[in-house]
Design a protein around this motif. Structure first.
Motif, PDB file in Angstrom:
ATOM      1  N   GLU A 195       4.681   4.935  14.825  1.00 25.30           N
ATOM      2  CA  GLU A 195       3.749   4.359  15.805  1.00 25.30           C
ATOM      3  C   GLU A 195       2.310   4.735  15.427  1.00 25.30           C
ATOM      4  OE1 GLU A 195       4.782   5.403  19.810  1.00 25.30           O
ATOM      5  OE2 GLU A 195       2.891   4.635  20.605  1.00 25.30           O
ATOM      6  N   ASP A 196       2.136   5.989  15.045  1.00 23.41           N
ATOM      7  CA  ASP A 196       0.782   6.460  14.682  1.00 23.41           C
ATOM      8  C   ASP A 196       0.252   5.773  13.422  1.00 23.41           C
ATOM      9  OD1 ASP A 196       0.674   8.198  16.806  1.00 23.41           O
ATOM     10  OD2 ASP A 196       1.371   9.946  15.650  1.00 23.41           O
ATOM     11  N   VAL A 197       1.070   5.721  12.379  1.00 27.40           N
ATOM     12  CA  VAL A 197       0.525   5.167  11.126  1.00 27.40           C
ATOM     13  C   VAL A 197       0.319   3.653  11.227  1.00 27.40           C
ATOM     14  CG1 VAL A 197       1.179   7.005   9.519  1.00 27.40           C
ATOM     15  CG2 VAL A 197       2.790   5.136   9.941  1.00 27.40           C
ATOM     16  N   PHE A 198       1.198   2.971  11.950  1.00 32.77           N
ATOM     17  CA  PHE A 198       0.958   1.531  12.116  1.00 32.77           C
ATOM     18  C   PHE A 198      -0.248   1.292  13.019  1.00 32.77           C
ATOM     19  CE2 PHE A 198       5.041   0.881  10.074  1.00 32.77           C
ATOM     20  CZ  PHE A 198       4.789  -0.265   9.324  1.00 32.77           C
ATOM     21  N   ASN A 199      -0.461   2.169  14.001  1.00 33.76           N
ATOM     22  CA  ASN A 199      -1.680   2.020  14.816  1.00 33.76           C
ATOM     23  C   ASN A 199      -2.934   2.311  13.997  1.00 33.76           C
ATOM     24  OD1 ASN A 199      -1.204   0.954  17.415  1.00 33.76           O
ATOM     25  ND2 ASN A 199      -0.106   2.845  17.956  1.00 33.76           N
ATOM     26  N   GLU A 200      -2.853   3.338  13.155  1.00 28.13           N
ATOM     27  CA  GLU A 200      -4.000   3.602  12.263  1.00 28.13           C
ATOM     28  C   GLU A 200      -4.282   2.375  11.398  1.00 28.13           C
ATOM     29  OE1 GLU A 200      -2.999   7.220  10.009  1.00 28.13           O
ATOM     30  OE2 GLU A 200      -4.647   8.238  11.016  1.00 28.13           O
ATOM     31  N   LEU A 201      -3.181   1.778  10.916  1.00 23.14           N
ATOM     32  CA  LEU A 201      -3.312   0.595  10.052  1.00 23.14           C
ATOM     33  C   LEU A 201      -3.989  -0.551  10.820  1.00 23.14           C
ATOM     34  CD1 LEU A 201      -2.165  -0.082   7.128  1.00 23.14           C
ATOM     35  CD2 LEU A 201      -0.424  -1.384   8.302  1.00 23.14           C
ATOM     36  N   MET A 202      -3.529  -0.762  12.058  1.00 23.77           N
ATOM     37  CA  MET A 202      -4.081  -1.884  12.835  1.00 23.77           C
ATOM     38  C   MET A 202      -5.502  -1.598  13.322  1.00 23.77           C
ATOM     39  SD  MET A 202      -0.814  -3.477  14.833  1.00 23.77           S
ATOM     40  CE  MET A 202      -0.098  -1.938  15.403  1.00 23.77           C
ATOM     41  N   ASP A 203      -5.867  -0.308  13.386  1.00 23.92           N
ATOM     42  CA  ASP A 203      -7.272   0.016  13.691  1.00 23.92           C
ATOM     43  C   ASP A 203      -8.177  -0.464  12.553  1.00 23.92           C
ATOM     44  OD1 ASP A 203      -6.549   1.261  16.010  1.00 23.92           O
ATOM     45  OD2 ASP A 203      -6.650   3.310  15.189  1.00 23.92           O
ATOM     46  N   ILE A 204      -7.646  -0.445  11.345  1.00 23.73           N
ATOM     47  CA  ILE A 204      -8.471  -0.809  10.179  1.00 23.73           C
ATOM     48  C   ILE A 204      -8.358  -2.306   9.876  1.00 23.73           C
ATOM     49  CG2 ILE A 204      -9.024  -0.245   7.768  1.00 23.73           C
ATOM     50  CD1 ILE A 204      -7.239   2.242   8.038  1.00 23.73           C
ATOM     51  N   PHE A 205      -7.123  -2.832   9.898  1.00 23.36           N
ATOM     52  CA  PHE A 205      -6.887  -4.209   9.451  1.00 23.36           C
ATOM     53  C   PHE A 205      -6.816  -5.164  10.654  1.00 23.36           C
ATOM     54  CE2 PHE A 205      -5.302  -1.728   5.917  1.00 23.36           C
ATOM     55  CZ  PHE A 205      -5.602  -2.488   4.791  1.00 23.36           C
ATOM     56  N   PRO A 206      -7.698  -6.161  10.709  1.00 24.01           N
ATOM     57  CA  PRO A 206      -7.627  -7.118  11.825  1.00 24.01           C
ATOM     58  C   PRO A 206      -6.540  -8.183  11.666  1.00 24.01           C
ATOM     59  CG  PRO A 206      -9.508  -7.622  10.410  1.00 24.01           C
ATOM     60  CD  PRO A 206      -8.850  -6.394   9.832  1.00 24.01           C
ATOM     61  N   SER A 207      -5.801  -8.175  10.539  1.00 21.94           N
ATOM     62  CA  SER A 207      -4.850  -9.244  10.247  1.00 21.94           C
ATOM     63  C   SER A 207      -3.860  -9.496  11.383  1.00 21.94           C
ATOM     64  CB  SER A 207      -4.050  -8.863   8.984  1.00 21.94           C
ATOM     65  OG  SER A 207      -2.987  -9.754   8.783  1.00 21.94           O
ATOM     66  N   LYS A 208      -3.607 -10.801  11.619  1.00 23.02           N
ATOM     67  CA  LYS A 208      -2.566 -11.195  12.584  1.00 23.02           C
ATOM     68  C   LYS A 208      -1.202 -10.704  12.099  1.00 23.02           C
ATOM     69  CE  LYS A 208      -1.429 -15.707  12.474  1.00 23.02           C
ATOM     70  NZ  LYS A 208      -1.445 -17.148  12.781  1.00 23.02           N
ATOM     71  N   LEU A 235       0.786  -1.247   0.000  1.00 24.14           N
ATOM     72  CA  LEU A 235       0.000   0.000   0.000  1.00 24.14           C
ATOM     73  C   LEU A 235       0.812   1.288   0.000  1.00 24.14           C
ATOM     74  CD1 LEU A 235      -2.705  -1.194   2.537  1.00 24.14           C
ATOM     75  CD2 LEU A 235      -3.224  -0.278   0.274  1.00 24.14           C
ATOM     76  N   THR A 236       2.106   1.188   0.272  1.00 24.14           N
ATOM     77  CA  THR A 236       2.908   2.422   0.266  1.00 24.14           C
ATOM     78  C   THR A 236       4.240   2.150  -0.393  1.00 24.14           C
ATOM     79  OG1 THR A 236       4.214   2.133   2.298  1.00 24.14           O
ATOM     80  CG2 THR A 236       1.941   2.923   2.566  1.00 24.14           C
ATOM     81  N   ASP A 237       4.760   3.166  -1.047  1.00 24.58           N
ATOM     82  CA  ASP A 237       6.081   3.039  -1.666  1.00 24.58           C
ATOM     83  C   ASP A 237       6.522   4.425  -2.119  1.00 24.58           C
ATOM     84  OD1 ASP A 237       8.414   1.901  -3.065  1.00 24.58           O
ATOM     85  OD2 ASP A 237       7.344   0.018  -2.786  1.00 24.58           O
ATOM     86  N   ASP A 238       7.612   4.463  -2.896  1.00 29.18           N
ATOM     87  CA  ASP A 238       8.143   5.759  -3.325  1.00 29.18           C
ATOM     88  C   ASP A 238       7.158   6.541  -4.185  1.00 29.18           C
ATOM     89  OD1 ASP A 238      10.721   5.431  -2.134  1.00 29.18           O
ATOM     90  OD2 ASP A 238      11.089   3.906  -3.657  1.00 29.18           O
ATOM     91  N   GLN A 239       6.333   5.843  -4.924  1.00 28.32           N
ATOM     92  CA  GLN A 239       5.446   6.522  -5.899  1.00 28.32           C
ATOM     93  C   GLN A 239       4.093   6.897  -5.318  1.00 28.32           C
ATOM     94  OE1 GLN A 239       6.916   3.600  -6.236  1.00 28.32           O
ATOM     95  NE2 GLN A 239       8.490   3.936  -7.789  1.00 28.32           N
ATOM     96  N   GLY A 240       3.840   6.544  -4.056  1.00 33.03           N
ATOM     97  CA  GLY A 240       2.549   6.943  -3.512  1.00 33.03           C
ATOM     98  C   GLY A 240       2.200   6.278  -2.196  1.00 33.03           C
ATOM     99  N   TRP A 241       1.307   6.923  -1.472  1.00 29.34           N
ATOM    100  CA  TRP A 241       0.768   6.421  -0.203  1.00 29.34           C
ATOM    101  C   TRP A 241      -0.716   6.182  -0.454  1.00 29.34           C
ATOM    102  CZ3 TRP A 241       3.046   5.574   4.656  1.00 29.34           C
ATOM    103  CH2 TRP A 241       2.157   5.373   5.708  1.00 29.34           C
ATOM    104  N   ARG A 242      -1.172   4.956  -0.297  1.00 27.66           N
ATOM    105  CA  ARG A 242      -2.520   4.619  -0.778  1.00 27.66           C
ATOM    106  C   ARG A 242      -3.557   4.359   0.329  1.00 27.66           C
ATOM    107  NH1 ARG A 242      -1.317   6.671  -4.889  1.00 27.66           N
ATOM    108  NH2 ARG A 242      -0.011   5.714  -6.502  1.00 27.66           N
ATOM    109  N   ILE A 243      -3.220   4.730   1.587  1.00 28.33           N
ATOM    110  CA  ILE A 243      -4.179   4.510   2.681  1.00 28.33           C
ATOM    111  C   ILE A 243      -4.592   5.872   3.220  1.00 28.33           C
ATOM    112  CG2 ILE A 243      -4.560   3.215   4.835  1.00 28.33           C
ATOM    113  CD1 ILE A 243      -1.470   2.372   4.413  1.00 28.33           C
ATOM    114  N   GLU A 244      -5.869   6.067   3.441  1.00 34.77           N
ATOM    115  CA  GLU A 244      -6.301   7.317   4.067  1.00 34.77           C
ATOM    116  C   GLU A 244      -5.663   7.414   5.460  1.00 34.77           C
ATOM    117  OE1 GLU A 244     -10.396   9.724   5.207  1.00 34.77           O
ATOM    118  OE2 GLU A 244     -10.481   7.543   4.988  1.00 34.77           O
ATOM    119  N   SER A 245      -5.071   8.565   5.759  1.00 34.24           N
ATOM    120  CA  SER A 245      -4.538   8.787   7.108  1.00 34.24           C
ATOM    121  C   SER A 245      -5.244   9.980   7.720  1.00 34.24           C
ATOM    122  CB  SER A 245      -3.029   9.037   7.056  1.00 34.24           C
ATOM    123  OG  SER A 245      -2.568   9.346   8.363  1.00 34.24           O
TER     124      SER A 245
END
Ligand code: ACM
Length: 569
Positions: free
Chosen positions: A339-352, A220-230
């Motif tokens: 810490e913030d963006v990974f927490n935002e990610l884990m708020d959305i994604f339930p994946s182990k 979802l993220t790389d040099d050419q773009g950030w693709r998750i709403e933050s």
């Protein structure tokens, strides 16, 4: 016009013969055990799907929709207290799970007078459903007529209305016992280099489901773009999600298309996709790729880079970027951001599993930054590898605090593995085996066998990475656990995936050319017993699979026909 009417009749008449002669089957991935029996079950508009509870509904709904979409048959469904009825039924049976049963195990029994799909878990029942789908005729006159009609309408030509379609689908009688070899069976999709719509990502997830895969790794993220709403870092979207253009052709390109390109998925859209995948027993593993591959981040927040005073933009080209800065600089502010963006990610994604990237970090930006060298010295990190490991440690702590596990690409081995790291082995299979030797879980995706963005044959005439050639036969010969690996190490190799990087794959037709039939071969590697590997048998099954691709209206490479000499059925 005249020839269209006759086409219609040819197709309808053809339907009878297509459907009545199908006595063989081509189940991919190959099941553990199949016992053939005489005769067919007849699936008709009278067939009723029987189930007892809500947990069977994902399978019932998937099957019903597939049969309606591709064969035009509307099946009845009925919730019952006991699955004792006899007649033209397909029973979806969820039984008590046996203690030693492998996750995903199922049985499928097709008899002349009824079908029984049975499993100890809802996902097992879903896999039984996929097998039943593959027992249906791979060609469908209904779909062919529907497409011919749509094409005629598009051309402004007349097309006679189809007569009522009364197909009977013969399903060969079999008794199947099956379970997967590996617990992780997946496909990856890079939506950074080229973004795909929510609807198409769902289509892609269906492709996984139809191959009994259970993990969708979403880059979802790389040099050419950030693709998750933050919500916390809005510049990631207003700046980081957009690039000013795209190079034309193979890197370094013959020029630049200066059309602004990008976008991102909203939280709501992502949740919709996760829910869609969950109904197919597919876990969506999100990846935020740091501390390298971070140009979209430092374009949005230049203070997080080693060169804060130099303006930056998301990349319009591909590669590892030795010339353009694309790495994060260590600071408490950056670690708070992570810490913030990974927490935002884990708020959305339930994946182990949560993927942190950790690949291809060009240390030169750290080596030439006095502030970073100072940071390395103050924190006793020795060098760039020590710093990359420190990044992994800091992010791992955030992920572990939420009871999740972190996955990273195999460069993590060079830094020394952080406790609990799951290694995604991409440069070759040896890295995964090394991780397993160190007692770490490994997911295999060796580039030579599993990257589907490369040529399928020598002198490939279509746009793709040309450094390697990966025909479907070679994918089939991938072996994630060589015989030399002992069982106590092999147990850490939890499975593998195919990767679809999209630099040269800007639309679904190109993408499907990349994945089909290669992902079909891959599905057999990670599901079927090693003892069942048989290229000749697989080749014959592929002939039906190409008919299925046509049924689904997807694109594919024809390299298989050129190299095998086999002809379409
Ligand atoms: C990778 O292909 N850089 C993981």
């Amino acid at each position: 016009m005249k020839h269209l009417i006759s086409l219609l009749f040819t197709l309808v008449i053809a339907s009878a013969s297509i459907y009545s002669v199908n006595m063989s089957y081509s189940i991919i991935p190959e099941p553990v055990k199949i016992r053939s029996m005489e005769g067919n079950f007849s699936l008709t508009t009278e067939t009723t799907l029987l189930y007892k509870g809500l947990e069977e509904m994902n399978s019932v709904n998937f099957f019903r929709k597939y049969v309606l979409d591709f064969y035009g048959i509307e099946l009845k469904i009925q919730k019952v207290k006991a699955l004792t009825k006899k007649g033209n039924y397909i029973k979806f049976v969820l039984k008590k799970r046996a203690s030693k049963e492998v996750e995903g195990a199922y049985t499928a029994g097709v008899a002349k007078n009824g079908v029984t799909l049975s499993a100890g878990t809802p996902e097992g029942l879903f896999y039984a459903t996929q097998t039943l789908i593959q027992l249906l005729p791979p060609k469908s006159a209904f779909t062919e007529v529907k497409r011919a009609k749509a094409q005629a309408e598009k051309n402004g030509e007349l097309f006679m209305t189809s007569p009522p379609f009364t197909a009977v689908l013969p399903v060969p009688c079999v008794a199947i016992t099956d379970y997967p070899r590996f617990e992780y069976r997946g496909m990856h999709l890079d939506v950074v280099r080229h973004i795909y719509s929510v609807d198409y990502v769902k289509n892609y997830i269906d492709f996984l489901a139809l191959h009994k895969m259970n993990y969708f790794h979403w880059h979802l993220t790389d040099d050419q773009g950030w693709r998750i709403e933050s919500k916390k870092y809005p510049l990631l979207n207003s700046i980081g999600s957009w690039r000013d253009g795209t190079i034309i052709g193979i890197f370094p390109g013959t020029g630049v298309d200066s059309t602004r390109y990008g976008g991102f998925y909203t939280v709501e859209q992502i949740k919709d996709i996760i829910d869609y995948a969950a109904k197919r027993y597919i876990t969506v593993v999100p990846e935020i790729d740091v501390p390298g591959h971070s140009m979209a981040i430092i374009a949005s927040y230049p203070q997080f880079s080693t060169t804060p005073n130099i303006p930056k933009k998301p990349a319009i080209t591909w590669g590892i970027f030795n010339r353009q800065n694309n790495v994060l600089a260590p600071s408490e502010e950056v670690f708070r951001f992570l810490e913030d963006v990974f927490n935002e990610l884990m708020d959305i994604f339930p994946s182990k599993y949560i993927h942190i990237g950790a690949d291809e970090c060009s240390k030169r930006w750290w080596n030439r930054s006095p502030a970073v060298q100072d940071y390395i010295a103050k924190n006793n990190l020795v060098d760039g590898n020590g710093l990359q490991k420190y990044f992994a440690q800091r992010i791992a702590a955030v992920i572990k605090a939420r009871g999740r596990e972190f996955v990273g690409w195999d460069e993590m081995l060079e830094d020394g593995l952080v406790e609990g790291a799951v290694v995604m082995s991409w440069r070759d299979g040896k890295h995964g085996i090394e991780a397993a030797k160190q007692g770490h879980k490994a997911i295999m995706t060796p580039i030579e066998y599993s990257y589907f963005n490369v040529s399928q044959k020598k002198d490939e005439d279509t746009l793709c990475h040309k450094q390697w050639v990966l025909p479907v036969k070679k994918v089939y010969y991938c072996e994630p656990v060589p015989d030399s690996v002992s069982a106590d190490i092999a147990k850490y190799i939890i499975g593998g995936q195919g990767c679809m990087w999209t630099e040269y794959f800007p639309n679904r037709y190109r993408l499907e050319w990349g994945i089909f039939p290669r992902m079909t071969a891959l599905s057999e590697i990670y599901w079927s017993p090693k003892s069942k590997k048989n290229w000749n048998a697989f080749s014959v099954k592929l002939l039906d699979q190409f008919d299925r691709y046509d049924l689904w209206n997807v694109n594919y490479s024809n390299e298989f026909f050129e190299s095998s000499g086999l002809k379409r059925k």
